[in-house]
Design an enzyme around this catalytic site. Sequence first.
Site, PDB file in Angstrom:
ATOM      1  N   ARG A   4       6.114   1.194   2.403  1.00 44.90           N
ATOM      2  CA  ARG A   4       7.132   1.854   1.562  1.00 44.90           C
ATOM      3  C   ARG A   4       8.533   1.527   2.049  1.00 44.90           C
ATOM      4  NH1 ARG A   4       3.681   6.259   2.314  1.00 44.90           N
ATOM      5  NH2 ARG A   4       5.225   7.244   3.659  1.00 44.90           N
ATOM      6  N   ASN A  41       0.875  -1.166   0.000  1.00 45.58           N
ATOM      7  CA  ASN A  41       0.000   0.000   0.000  1.00 45.58           C
ATOM      8  C   ASN A  41       0.915   1.218   0.000  1.00 45.58           C
ATOM      9  OD1 ASN A  41      -1.618   2.199   0.614  1.00 45.58           O
ATOM     10  ND2 ASN A  41      -2.870   1.094   2.083  1.00 45.58           N
ATOM     11  N   ARG A  97       0.436   4.218   0.365  1.00 49.23           N
ATOM     12  CA  ARG A  97       0.161   5.248   1.367  1.00 49.23           C
ATOM     13  C   ARG A  97       0.695   4.890   2.750  1.00 49.23           C
ATOM     14  NH1 ARG A  97      -5.501   5.299  -1.109  1.00 49.23           N
ATOM     15  NH2 ARG A  97      -5.650   3.573   0.329  1.00 49.23           N
ATOM     16  N   CYS A  98       1.184   3.672   2.914  1.00 57.24           N
ATOM     17  CA  CYS A  98       1.653   3.197   4.218  1.00 57.24           C
ATOM     18  C   CYS A  98       3.173   3.325   4.311  1.00 57.24           C
ATOM     19  CB  CYS A  98       1.237   1.736   4.405  1.00 57.24           C
ATOM     20  SG  CYS A  98       1.933   0.954   5.867  1.00 57.24           S
ATOM     21  N   GLY A  99       3.643   4.048   5.316  1.00 61.88           N
ATOM     22  CA  GLY A  99       5.080   4.237   5.504  1.00 61.88           C
ATOM     23  C   GLY A  99       5.812   2.931   5.740  1.00 61.88           C
TER      24      GLY A  99
END
Length: 115
Positions: free
Chosen positions: A15, A8, A10-12
């Site tokens: 990433r 995802n 948007r997920c740190g």
Amino acid sequence: MDITIYHNQRCGTSRNTLAAIREAGHEPQVVDYLATPPSRAQLQAMIGAAGLGVLEAVRSKEALFTELGLDAPGVGDDALLDAMVAHPVLINRPFVVTPKGVRLCRPVELVNEIL
């Protein structure tokens, strides 16, 4: 090495896990699991291979978890799996699958166990 990350953007944590895989010299298959969720069987297999219970693989802090009544006493694994398949936002992330195993990489460093 054949590596898949259920990612995802948007997920740190997701990433950072993807970056760690790439820093280790691998280019994984990146699956945007919100757009292309795993099947119920795939999800169940990943959870089992990671050595987790189904509840550990659910994002219980998502508002939807409570809205669907998944926080009620007695909600079983089947109901949780059905909810995760129907609403992939409830799948905790990132799951990483390699020939050496499967991990829910929270914290990120868990990915090193299977690289």
